[in-house]
Design a protein around this motif. Structure first.
Motif, short mmCIF file in Angstrom:
data_model
loop_
_atom_site.label_atom_id
_atom_site.label_comp_id
_atom_site.label_asym_id
_atom_site.label_seq_id
_atom_site.Cartn_x
_atom_site.Cartn_y
_atom_site.Cartn_z
N GLN A 31 -8.52 -5.50 -0.30
CA GLN A 31 -7.50 -4.82 -0.65
C GLN A 31 -6.54 -5.64 -1.73
OE1 GLN A 31 -4.21 -4.23 2.01
NE2 GLN A 31 -4.16 -2.22 1.63
N ALA A 32 -6.49 -6.84 -1.55
CA ALA A 32 -5.75 -7.75 -2.54
C ALA A 32 -6.42 -7.64 -3.88
CB ALA A 32 -5.59 -8.96 -2.06
N ILE A 33 -7.55 -7.71 -3.92
CA ILE A 33 -8.42 -7.73 -5.28
C ILE A 33 -8.14 -6.19 -5.69
CG2 ILE A 33 -10.83 -7.51 -6.28
CD1 ILE A 33 -11.39 -9.87 -4.06
N ALA A 34 -8.28 -5.02 -4.81
CA ALA A 34 -7.97 -3.70 -5.43
C ALA A 34 -6.76 -3.72 -6.26
CB ALA A 34 -8.15 -2.80 -4.46
N ARG A 35 -5.61 -4.07 -5.52
CA ARG A 35 -4.40 -3.99 -5.94
C ARG A 35 -4.13 -4.85 -7.33
NH1 ARG A 35 -0.41 -4.15 -0.66
NH2 ARG A 35 -1.09 -2.19 0.12
N PHE A 36 -4.82 -6.04 -7.52
CA PHE A 36 -4.65 -6.87 -8.66
C PHE A 36 -5.43 -6.06 -9.75
CE2 PHE A 36 -4.07 -10.68 -5.72
CZ PHE A 36 -2.63 -10.83 -5.92
N SER A 37 -6.77 -5.68 -9.21
CA SER A 37 -7.18 -4.90 -10.36
C SER A 37 -6.51 -3.68 -11.11
CB SER A 37 -8.46 -4.18 -9.69
OG SER A 37 -9.52 -5.26 -9.31
N GLU A 38 -5.59 -3.25 -10.71
CA GLU A 38 -4.73 -2.26 -11.35
C GLU A 38 -4.11 -2.71 -12.53
OE1 GLU A 38 -2.05 -0.26 -8.62
OE2 GLU A 38 -3.57 -0.09 -6.94
N LEU A 39 -3.87 -4.00 -12.40
CA LEU A 39 -3.30 -4.55 -13.73
C LEU A 39 -4.23 -5.82 -14.27
CD1 LEU A 39 0.11 -5.37 -12.33
CD2 LEU A 39 -0.35 -3.57 -13.73
N TYR A 40 -5.26 -6.32 -13.87
CA TYR A 40 -5.83 -7.54 -14.41
C TYR A 40 -7.39 -6.96 -14.43
CZ TYR A 40 -1.93 -10.12 -13.37
OH TYR A 40 -0.56 -10.49 -13.50
N ALA A 41 -8.21 -7.16 -15.47
CA ALA A 41 -9.54 -6.92 -15.70
C ALA A 41 -10.45 -7.85 -14.84
CB ALA A 41 -9.91 -6.76 -17.18
N GLU A 42 -11.48 -7.39 -14.45
CA GLU A 42 -12.68 -8.04 -13.95
C GLU A 42 -12.18 -9.23 -13.02
OE1 GLU A 42 -15.35 -9.17 -16.89
OE2 GLU A 42 -14.73 -7.48 -18.09
N ILE A 43 -11.43 -9.04 -11.81
CA ILE A 43 -11.21 -9.75 -10.85
C ILE A 43 -12.36 -10.41 -10.22
CG2 ILE A 43 -9.67 -10.25 -8.74
CD1 ILE A 43 -7.94 -9.49 -11.21
N LYS A 44 -12.39 -11.71 -9.92
CA LYS A 44 -13.49 -12.39 -9.27
C LYS A 44 -13.03 -12.77 -7.81
CE LYS A 44 -15.59 -14.02 -13.54
NZ LYS A 44 -14.93 -13.39 -14.29
N PRO A 45 -14.03 -12.87 -6.83
CA PRO A 45 -13.24 -13.03 -5.57
C PRO A 45 -12.64 -14.49 -5.36
CG PRO A 45 -15.17 -11.70 -5.26
CD PRO A 45 -14.87 -11.85 -6.71
N LYS A 46 -13.44 -15.23 -6.01
CA LYS A 46 -12.92 -16.71 -6.15
C LYS A 46 -11.48 -17.05 -7.03
CE LYS A 46 -15.17 -18.17 -10.48
NZ LYS A 46 -16.04 -19.15 -10.94
#
Length: 64
Positions: A31-46
């Protein structure tokens, strides 16, 4: 809810900052990655981690 952090240089869409660090409350890392992906491109889990505090109550959010 847990507090998660994302940190990467030059990452925010349509902005020109040298270092980007963001935090969000989320139920889990996915869920955190999904939220960050609203503002940032290509979020990697690491690049996303749960905020942890040391014995003095301090959380270091970046390693640079």
């Amino acid at each position: 809810m847990k507090l998660y952090c994302f940190a990467r240089a030059d990452a925010m869409k349509d902005h020109n900052f040298t270092d980007d660090v963001a935090i969000t409350w989320a139920m889990n890392k996915k869920q955190a990655i999904a939220r960050f992906s609203e503002l940032y491109a290509e979020i990697k889990p690491k690049e996303v981690f749960q905020v942890k505090y040391d014995s003095k109550g301090i959380a270091i959010l970046t390693d640079y």
